[in-house]
Scaffold this motif. Structure first.
Motif, PDB file in Angstrom:
ATOM      1  N   LYS A  46       5.260   3.086   3.296  1.00 45.98           N
ATOM      2  CA  LYS A  46       5.903   1.937   3.297  1.00 45.98           C
ATOM      3  C   LYS A  46       7.050   2.052   2.435  1.00 45.98           C
ATOM      4  O   LYS A  46       8.227   1.696   2.697  1.00 45.98           O
ATOM      5  CB  LYS A  46       5.097   0.572   2.781  1.00 45.98           C
ATOM      6  N   GLN A  77       1.219   0.497  14.471  1.00 45.13           N
ATOM      7  CA  GLN A  77       2.136   1.428  13.958  1.00 45.13           C
ATOM      8  C   GLN A  77       2.399   2.563  14.646  1.00 45.13           C
ATOM      9  O   GLN A  77       3.598   2.753  14.622  1.00 45.13           O
ATOM     10  CB  GLN A  77       1.576   1.558  12.405  1.00 45.13           C
ATOM     11  N   PHE A 102       1.106  -3.889   7.857  1.00 52.50           N
ATOM     12  CA  PHE A 102       1.007  -3.386   6.452  1.00 52.50           C
ATOM     13  C   PHE A 102       0.034  -4.247   5.605  1.00 52.50           C
ATOM     14  O   PHE A 102      -0.749  -3.592   5.318  1.00 52.50           O
ATOM     15  CB  PHE A 102       2.249  -3.218   5.897  1.00 52.50           C
ATOM     16  N   THR A 122      -0.618   4.995   2.849  1.00 54.84           N
ATOM     17  CA  THR A 122      -0.150   3.799   3.446  1.00 54.84           C
ATOM     18  C   THR A 122       0.878   3.044   2.770  1.00 54.84           C
ATOM     19  O   THR A 122       2.192   2.821   3.222  1.00 54.84           O
ATOM     20  CB  THR A 122      -1.103   2.606   3.776  1.00 54.84           C
ATOM     21  N   ASN A 155       9.112   5.171   5.147  1.00 58.40           N
ATOM     22  CA  ASN A 155       9.972   4.035   6.070  1.00 58.40           C
ATOM     23  C   ASN A 155      11.590   3.940   5.414  1.00 58.40           C
ATOM     24  O   ASN A 155      12.305   3.849   6.211  1.00 58.40           O
ATOM     25  CB  ASN A 155       9.228   2.684   5.681  1.00 58.40           C
ATOM     26  N   ARG A 208       6.208   9.950   9.513  1.00 60.16           N
ATOM     27  CA  ARG A 208       5.496   8.661   9.744  1.00 60.16           C
ATOM     28  C   ARG A 208       4.282   8.801  10.646  1.00 60.16           C
ATOM     29  O   ARG A 208       3.267   8.174  10.383  1.00 60.16           O
ATOM     30  CB  ARG A 208       6.390   7.623   9.888  1.00 60.16           C
TER      31      ARG A 208
END
Length: 392
Positions: free
Chosen positions: A374, A312, A264, A370, A378, A199
Protein backbone atom coordinates in the motif's frame (compact mmCIF):
# COMPACT_ATOMS: atom_id res chain seq x y z
CA UNK A 1 -28.71 -24.68 -14.99
CA UNK A 2 -28.77 -28.18 -13.49
CA UNK A 3 -25.51 -28.91 -15.32
CA UNK A 4 -23.87 -26.14 -13.30
CA UNK A 5 -25.18 -27.77 -10.13
CA UNK A 6 -23.65 -31.07 -11.26
CA UNK A 7 -20.31 -29.30 -11.62
CA UNK A 8 -20.81 -27.74 -8.16
CA UNK A 9 -21.52 -31.21 -6.72
CA UNK A 10 -18.30 -32.49 -8.26
CA UNK A 11 -16.50 -29.51 -6.71
CA UNK A 12 -18.07 -30.35 -3.32
CA UNK A 13 -16.81 -33.94 -3.59
CA UNK A 14 -13.39 -32.60 -4.54
CA UNK A 15 -13.27 -30.28 -1.54
CA UNK A 16 -14.43 -33.03 0.80
CA UNK A 17 -11.59 -35.31 -0.33
CA UNK A 18 -9.10 -32.53 0.42
CA UNK A 19 -10.44 -31.19 3.72
CA UNK A 20 -11.94 -34.27 5.38
CA UNK A 21 -8.60 -35.61 6.64
CA UNK A 22 -8.26 -32.63 8.97
CA UNK A 23 -11.43 -33.73 10.73
CA UNK A 24 -10.35 -37.37 11.17
CA UNK A 25 -6.60 -37.00 11.62
CA UNK A 26 -6.62 -38.79 14.98
CA UNK A 27 -8.58 -41.72 13.49
CA UNK A 28 -6.14 -42.16 10.61
CA UNK A 29 -3.14 -41.93 12.95
CA UNK A 30 -4.61 -44.55 15.28
CA UNK A 31 -5.62 -46.95 12.49
CA UNK A 32 -2.23 -46.80 10.77
CA UNK A 33 -0.15 -46.80 13.99
CA UNK A 34 1.53 -43.51 13.15
CA UNK A 35 1.84 -40.21 14.99
CA UNK A 36 -0.60 -37.36 14.47
CA UNK A 37 2.20 -35.26 12.93
CA UNK A 38 2.93 -38.02 10.41
CA UNK A 39 -0.76 -38.26 9.54
CA UNK A 40 -0.79 -34.50 9.03
CA UNK A 41 1.76 -34.86 6.24
CA UNK A 42 -0.97 -36.54 4.17
CA UNK A 43 -2.41 -33.02 3.93
CA UNK A 44 1.01 -31.53 3.18
CA UNK A 45 1.73 -33.80 0.22
CA UNK A 46 -1.81 -33.31 -1.13
CA UNK A 47 -1.44 -29.53 -1.14
CA UNK A 48 2.07 -29.61 -2.65
CA UNK A 49 0.99 -31.96 -5.44
CA UNK A 50 -2.19 -29.95 -6.07
CA UNK A 51 -0.42 -26.58 -6.16
CA UNK A 52 2.74 -27.57 -8.03
CA UNK A 53 1.39 -30.27 -10.33
CA UNK A 54 -1.91 -28.84 -11.56
CA UNK A 55 -0.50 -26.08 -13.84
CA UNK A 56 1.74 -28.60 -15.61
CA UNK A 57 -1.05 -31.15 -16.09
CA UNK A 58 -3.48 -28.52 -17.37
CA UNK A 59 -0.84 -27.33 -19.85
CA UNK A 60 -0.12 -30.93 -20.88
CA UNK A 61 -3.78 -31.72 -21.60
CA UNK A 62 -4.70 -28.26 -22.86
CA UNK A 63 -5.89 -29.50 -26.27
CA UNK A 64 -8.10 -32.26 -24.90
CA UNK A 65 -11.89 -31.90 -24.93
CA UNK A 66 -12.89 -30.57 -21.48
CA UNK A 67 -15.65 -33.14 -21.03
CA UNK A 68 -13.30 -36.03 -21.76
CA UNK A 69 -10.65 -34.56 -19.46
CA UNK A 70 -13.16 -34.26 -16.61
CA UNK A 71 -14.37 -37.85 -17.08
CA UNK A 72 -10.79 -39.16 -17.06
CA UNK A 73 -9.82 -37.09 -14.01
CA UNK A 74 -12.98 -38.12 -12.14
CA UNK A 75 -12.34 -41.78 -12.87
CA UNK A 76 -8.75 -41.63 -11.63
CA UNK A 77 -9.88 -39.60 -8.60
CA UNK A 78 -12.59 -42.13 -7.74
CA UNK A 79 -10.45 -45.23 -8.12
CA UNK A 80 -7.56 -43.79 -6.11
CA UNK A 81 -9.89 -42.73 -3.25
CA UNK A 82 -11.25 -46.28 -3.06
CA UNK A 83 -7.66 -47.53 -2.99
CA UNK A 84 -6.88 -45.12 -0.13
CA UNK A 85 -9.54 -46.96 1.87
CA UNK A 86 -8.12 -50.44 1.30
CA UNK A 87 -4.34 -50.11 0.93
CA UNK A 88 -2.03 -50.54 3.90
CA UNK A 89 1.23 -48.82 4.74
CA UNK A 90 2.05 -45.15 5.30
CA UNK A 91 4.16 -44.86 2.13
CA UNK A 92 1.34 -46.24 -0.01
CA UNK A 93 -1.10 -43.77 1.57
CA UNK A 94 1.24 -40.90 0.78
CA UNK A 95 1.59 -42.01 -2.85
CA UNK A 96 -2.17 -42.38 -3.22
CA UNK A 97 -2.79 -38.90 -1.80
CA UNK A 98 -0.37 -37.42 -4.34
CA UNK A 99 -2.24 -39.05 -7.24
CA UNK A 100 -5.56 -37.99 -5.69
CA UNK A 101 -4.33 -34.38 -5.47
CA UNK A 102 -3.18 -34.29 -9.09
CA UNK A 103 -6.53 -35.60 -10.34
CA UNK A 104 -8.36 -33.21 -7.97
CA UNK A 105 -6.42 -30.24 -9.33
CA UNK A 106 -7.32 -31.11 -12.92
CA UNK A 107 -10.96 -31.62 -11.89
CA UNK A 108 -11.23 -28.26 -10.15
CA UNK A 109 -9.76 -26.26 -13.03
CA UNK A 110 -11.89 -28.16 -15.55
CA UNK A 111 -15.21 -27.71 -13.72
CA UNK A 112 -14.54 -23.96 -13.44
CA UNK A 113 -13.77 -23.81 -17.17
CA UNK A 114 -16.91 -25.78 -18.04
CA UNK A 115 -19.05 -23.61 -15.76
CA UNK A 116 -18.00 -20.48 -17.66
CA UNK A 117 -18.62 -22.13 -21.03
CA UNK A 118 -21.99 -23.73 -20.18
CA UNK A 119 -23.46 -20.70 -18.41
CA UNK A 120 -25.92 -18.45 -20.20
CA UNK A 121 -24.52 -15.15 -21.56
CA UNK A 122 -23.99 -12.72 -18.71
CA UNK A 123 -24.28 -15.49 -16.11
CA UNK A 124 -20.70 -16.75 -16.18
CA UNK A 125 -19.72 -15.06 -12.92
CA UNK A 126 -22.65 -16.59 -11.06
CA UNK A 127 -21.91 -20.03 -12.50
CA UNK A 128 -18.28 -19.89 -11.40
CA UNK A 129 -19.34 -18.65 -7.93
CA UNK A 130 -21.75 -21.61 -7.65
CA UNK A 131 -18.95 -24.07 -8.43
CA UNK A 132 -16.60 -22.39 -5.94
CA UNK A 133 -19.35 -22.47 -3.31
CA UNK A 134 -19.58 -26.22 -3.91
CA UNK A 135 -15.97 -26.66 -2.84
CA UNK A 136 -16.16 -24.30 0.13
CA UNK A 137 -19.36 -26.07 1.28
CA UNK A 138 -17.16 -29.09 1.98
CA UNK A 139 -16.01 -27.23 5.10
CA UNK A 140 -19.62 -26.71 6.19
CA UNK A 141 -20.92 -30.23 5.55
CA UNK A 142 -18.22 -32.56 4.19
CA UNK A 143 -15.77 -32.35 7.10
CA UNK A 144 -18.28 -32.75 9.98
CA UNK A 145 -20.13 -35.52 8.09
CA UNK A 146 -16.79 -37.26 7.63
CA UNK A 147 -16.19 -37.00 11.38
CA UNK A 148 -19.61 -38.54 12.11
CA UNK A 149 -18.99 -41.44 9.72
CA UNK A 150 -15.50 -42.08 11.13
CA UNK A 151 -16.88 -42.05 14.69
CA UNK A 152 -19.67 -44.56 13.99
CA UNK A 153 -17.97 -46.80 11.43
CA UNK A 154 -14.39 -46.42 10.22
CA UNK A 155 -12.42 -43.72 8.45
CA UNK A 156 -12.03 -46.00 5.39
CA UNK A 157 -15.78 -45.82 4.74
CA UNK A 158 -15.47 -42.11 3.93
CA UNK A 159 -13.07 -42.67 1.04
CA UNK A 160 -15.06 -45.62 -0.29
CA UNK A 161 -18.07 -43.28 -0.35
CA UNK A 162 -16.10 -40.52 -2.08
CA UNK A 163 -14.90 -42.99 -4.71
CA UNK A 164 -18.36 -44.46 -5.31
CA UNK A 165 -20.01 -41.06 -5.68
CA UNK A 166 -17.15 -39.95 -7.93
CA UNK A 167 -17.78 -42.88 -10.29
CA UNK A 168 -21.47 -41.95 -10.37
CA UNK A 169 -20.58 -38.35 -11.25
CA UNK A 170 -18.24 -39.64 -13.95
CA UNK A 171 -21.14 -41.47 -15.63
CA UNK A 172 -23.43 -38.45 -15.28
CA UNK A 173 -20.74 -36.21 -16.80
CA UNK A 174 -20.35 -38.60 -19.73
CA UNK A 175 -24.03 -38.30 -20.63
CA UNK A 176 -24.95 -34.81 -19.41
CA UNK A 177 -22.04 -32.51 -20.25
CA UNK A 178 -21.56 -31.57 -23.93
CA UNK A 179 -18.21 -31.66 -25.67
CA UNK A 180 -16.30 -28.44 -25.13
CA UNK A 181 -13.08 -27.23 -26.73
CA UNK A 182 -10.72 -25.49 -24.37
CA UNK A 183 -9.49 -21.98 -24.92
CA UNK A 184 -6.02 -21.48 -26.37
CA UNK A 185 -3.61 -22.40 -23.54
CA UNK A 186 -1.17 -19.93 -22.06
CA UNK A 187 2.37 -21.39 -21.89
CA UNK A 188 3.76 -21.88 -18.40
CA UNK A 189 6.66 -19.54 -19.09
CA UNK A 190 4.15 -16.77 -19.83
CA UNK A 191 2.28 -17.52 -16.62
CA UNK A 192 5.43 -17.36 -14.51
CA UNK A 193 6.21 -13.87 -15.87
CA UNK A 194 3.55 -12.55 -13.53
CA UNK A 195 5.82 -13.40 -10.59
CA UNK A 196 8.16 -10.69 -11.87
CA UNK A 197 5.54 -7.97 -11.35
CA UNK A 198 6.16 -6.71 -7.77
CA UNK A 199 2.54 -5.99 -6.76
CA UNK A 200 1.19 -9.27 -8.12
CA UNK A 201 4.09 -11.11 -6.47
CA UNK A 202 3.23 -9.34 -3.20
CA UNK A 203 -0.37 -10.53 -3.25
CA UNK A 204 0.64 -14.05 -4.20
CA UNK A 205 2.98 -14.00 -1.18
CA UNK A 206 0.10 -12.73 0.98
CA UNK A 207 -2.00 -15.65 -0.29
CA UNK A 208 0.78 -18.08 0.65
CA UNK A 209 1.17 -16.62 4.16
CA UNK A 210 -2.58 -16.25 4.84
CA UNK A 211 -3.44 -19.86 3.98
CA UNK A 212 -0.22 -21.11 5.56
CA UNK A 213 -1.23 -19.47 8.86
CA UNK A 214 -4.70 -20.96 8.57
CA UNK A 215 -3.38 -24.43 7.72
CA UNK A 216 -0.96 -24.56 10.67
CA UNK A 217 -3.95 -24.80 12.99
CA UNK A 218 -6.69 -26.29 10.79
CA UNK A 219 -4.62 -29.32 9.77
CA UNK A 220 -4.43 -30.41 13.41
CA UNK A 221 -7.83 -29.11 14.45
CA UNK A 222 -9.18 -32.49 15.60
CA UNK A 223 -6.27 -33.41 17.90
CA UNK A 224 -6.23 -29.79 19.09
CA UNK A 225 -9.88 -29.99 20.14
CA UNK A 226 -9.45 -33.45 21.65
CA UNK A 227 -6.18 -32.97 23.52
CA UNK A 228 -6.13 -29.28 24.44
CA UNK A 229 -9.83 -28.75 25.16
CA UNK A 230 -10.66 -32.33 26.15
CA UNK A 231 -13.63 -32.49 23.80
CA UNK A 232 -15.58 -35.65 22.96
CA UNK A 233 -16.03 -36.96 19.44
CA UNK A 234 -19.52 -35.44 19.40
CA UNK A 235 -18.07 -32.13 20.56
CA UNK A 236 -15.48 -32.13 17.77
CA UNK A 237 -18.19 -32.82 15.18
CA UNK A 238 -20.30 -29.95 16.51
CA UNK A 239 -17.31 -27.60 16.55
CA UNK A 240 -16.39 -28.50 12.96
CA UNK A 241 -19.96 -27.89 11.82
CA UNK A 242 -20.08 -24.47 13.53
CA UNK A 243 -16.67 -23.62 12.09
CA UNK A 244 -17.81 -24.54 8.58
CA UNK A 245 -20.93 -22.36 8.74
CA UNK A 246 -18.95 -19.42 10.12
CA UNK A 247 -16.35 -19.88 7.35
CA UNK A 248 -19.02 -19.62 4.65
CA UNK A 249 -20.45 -16.48 6.30
CA UNK A 250 -16.96 -15.03 6.60
CA UNK A 251 -16.33 -15.47 2.88
CA UNK A 252 -19.57 -13.57 2.12
CA UNK A 253 -18.67 -10.82 4.61
CA UNK A 254 -15.28 -10.46 2.94
CA UNK A 255 -16.94 -9.82 -0.41
CA UNK A 256 -19.42 -7.33 1.09
CA UNK A 257 -16.69 -5.48 2.98
CA UNK A 258 -14.45 -5.32 -0.10
CA UNK A 259 -17.24 -3.62 -2.05
CA UNK A 260 -18.14 -1.23 0.78
CA UNK A 261 -14.82 -0.37 2.45
CA UNK A 262 -12.22 -1.46 -0.08
CA UNK A 263 -9.80 -4.37 -0.42
CA UNK A 264 -6.98 -2.92 1.72
CA UNK A 265 -9.12 -2.25 4.80
CA UNK A 266 -10.92 -5.58 4.47
CA UNK A 267 -7.71 -7.55 4.05
CA UNK A 268 -5.63 -5.89 6.78
CA UNK A 269 -8.58 -5.83 9.19
CA UNK A 270 -9.46 -9.46 8.51
CA UNK A 271 -5.90 -10.72 8.93
CA UNK A 272 -5.39 -8.70 12.14
CA UNK A 273 -8.61 -10.11 13.62
CA UNK A 274 -7.53 -13.58 12.42
CA UNK A 275 -4.21 -13.16 14.25
CA UNK A 276 -5.91 -11.90 17.44
CA UNK A 277 -8.22 -14.93 17.45
CA UNK A 278 -5.29 -17.31 17.14
CA UNK A 279 -3.32 -15.49 19.83
CA UNK A 280 -6.19 -15.88 22.31
CA UNK A 281 -6.79 -19.62 21.89
CA UNK A 282 -4.09 -20.81 24.34
CA UNK A 283 -5.49 -18.46 27.04
CA UNK A 284 -9.15 -19.49 27.20
CA UNK A 285 -8.61 -22.74 29.10
CA UNK A 286 -11.62 -25.05 29.38
CA UNK A 287 -14.32 -22.36 29.11
CA UNK A 288 -16.72 -23.81 26.53
CA UNK A 289 -18.59 -20.55 25.88
CA UNK A 290 -15.39 -18.62 25.18
CA UNK A 291 -14.17 -21.47 22.99
CA UNK A 292 -17.18 -21.34 20.67
CA UNK A 293 -17.16 -17.54 20.53
CA UNK A 294 -13.49 -17.56 19.58
CA UNK A 295 -13.99 -20.42 17.09
CA UNK A 296 -16.67 -18.42 15.24
CA UNK A 297 -14.53 -15.28 15.42
CA UNK A 298 -11.58 -17.20 13.94
CA UNK A 299 -13.60 -18.66 11.06
CA UNK A 300 -15.25 -15.33 10.18
CA UNK A 301 -11.93 -13.48 10.15
CA UNK A 302 -9.93 -16.19 8.40
CA UNK A 303 -12.27 -16.58 5.44
CA UNK A 304 -12.91 -12.86 4.94
CA UNK A 305 -9.49 -12.47 3.28
CA UNK A 306 -10.07 -14.44 0.08
CA UNK A 307 -12.28 -11.89 -1.70
CA UNK A 308 -10.02 -8.81 -1.24
CA UNK A 309 -6.93 -10.75 -2.35
CA UNK A 310 -8.68 -12.00 -5.50
CA UNK A 311 -10.11 -8.52 -6.14
CA UNK A 312 -6.65 -6.97 -5.95
CA UNK A 313 -5.12 -9.57 -8.25
CA UNK A 314 -7.85 -9.07 -10.86
CA UNK A 315 -7.46 -5.29 -10.56
CA UNK A 316 -3.71 -5.57 -11.12
CA UNK A 317 -4.10 -7.80 -14.21
CA UNK A 318 -7.64 -7.40 -15.60
CA UNK A 319 -6.67 -8.80 -19.01
CA UNK A 320 -5.20 -11.95 -17.45
CA UNK A 321 -7.63 -12.61 -14.60
CA UNK A 322 -7.79 -16.37 -15.14
CA UNK A 323 -3.99 -16.66 -15.03
CA UNK A 324 -3.47 -14.68 -11.83
CA UNK A 325 -6.35 -16.49 -10.13
CA UNK A 326 -4.88 -19.86 -11.09
CA UNK A 327 -1.55 -18.71 -9.61
CA UNK A 328 -3.48 -17.58 -6.53
CA UNK A 329 -4.95 -21.08 -6.23
CA UNK A 330 -1.55 -22.74 -6.68
CA UNK A 331 0.18 -20.50 -4.10
CA UNK A 332 -2.72 -21.06 -1.72
CA UNK A 333 -2.28 -24.83 -1.92
CA UNK A 334 1.47 -24.51 -1.40
CA UNK A 335 0.80 -22.24 1.58
CA UNK A 336 -1.48 -24.87 3.08
CA UNK A 337 1.22 -27.47 2.50
CA UNK A 338 3.81 -25.28 4.21
CA UNK A 339 1.49 -24.64 7.15
CA UNK A 340 0.69 -28.34 7.54
CA UNK A 341 4.41 -29.18 7.40
CA UNK A 342 5.41 -26.60 10.00
CA UNK A 343 2.49 -27.64 12.18
CA UNK A 344 3.62 -31.25 11.96
CA UNK A 345 7.10 -30.33 13.18
CA UNK A 346 5.59 -28.36 16.06
CA UNK A 347 3.25 -31.20 17.06
CA UNK A 348 6.11 -33.70 16.91
CA UNK A 349 8.01 -31.53 19.38
CA UNK A 350 5.10 -31.26 21.80
CA UNK A 351 3.97 -27.77 20.79
CA UNK A 352 0.36 -28.58 19.85
CA UNK A 353 -1.01 -25.96 22.27
CA UNK A 354 1.06 -23.22 20.61
CA UNK A 355 0.13 -23.86 16.98
CA UNK A 356 -2.17 -20.79 16.98
CA UNK A 357 0.75 -18.55 17.90
CA UNK A 358 2.75 -19.81 14.92
CA UNK A 359 -0.20 -18.92 12.73
CA UNK A 360 -0.53 -15.47 14.31
CA UNK A 361 3.16 -14.72 13.70
CA UNK A 362 2.77 -15.71 10.04
CA UNK A 363 -0.26 -13.43 9.70
CA UNK A 364 1.74 -10.53 11.16
CA UNK A 365 4.21 -10.95 8.30
CA UNK A 366 1.32 -11.03 5.81
CA UNK A 367 -0.07 -7.78 7.23
CA UNK A 368 3.39 -6.23 6.88
CA UNK A 369 3.54 -7.22 3.21
CA UNK A 370 0.05 -5.77 2.65
CA UNK A 371 1.03 -2.45 4.22
CA UNK A 372 4.28 -2.42 2.23
CA UNK A 373 2.30 -2.86 -0.96
CA UNK A 374 0.00 0.00 0.00
CA UNK A 375 2.60 2.57 1.06
CA UNK A 376 5.55 1.65 -1.17
CA UNK A 377 4.80 -0.56 -4.16
CA UNK A 378 1.53 1.18 -5.01
CA UNK A 379 3.15 4.60 -4.69
CA UNK A 380 6.13 3.46 -6.75
CA UNK A 381 3.84 2.18 -9.51
CA UNK A 382 1.93 5.48 -9.48
CA UNK A 383 5.12 7.53 -9.84
CA UNK A 384 6.38 5.32 -12.67
CA UNK A 385 3.06 5.74 -14.47
CA UNK A 386 3.12 9.51 -14.01
CA UNK A 387 6.71 9.64 -15.24
CA UNK A 388 5.81 7.64 -18.35
CA UNK A 389 2.86 9.93 -19.09
CA UNK A 390 5.06 13.04 -18.62
CA UNK A 391 7.70 11.70 -21.03
CA UNK A 392 5.02 10.97 -23.63
Amino acid sequence: MWKIYLLAAISFLNGTSEYVIAGILDKIAEANHISVSSAGQLITVFSVAFGAGTPFLIAMFARMDRKKLLVYALTVFSVINILIAIITGYEMLMSARIISALSAGVMQVTVLTLAAVLAAPGKQGGAIATVIMGQSSALVAGVPIGRVVASHYDWNVIFIGIGAVGLLFSVLTLFAIPKTVAEKPVPLREQFKFFMRPRIAAYLLITFLWLGAYSVVFTYISPYFLDIFGMSNHGVTTALFIFGIASAIGAQLGGFSTDKWGAFRTLTGGMLLHAIALLLFPFIGQFAFLFYVLLIFWALAAWSSGSPIQFQLISLAPAAASIVLSLHSALGQLGMAGGAGIGGIAVKNGLLNYLPWIGAFTLAIAVGVTVLDKVYLNEKQFKETQSTLFIK
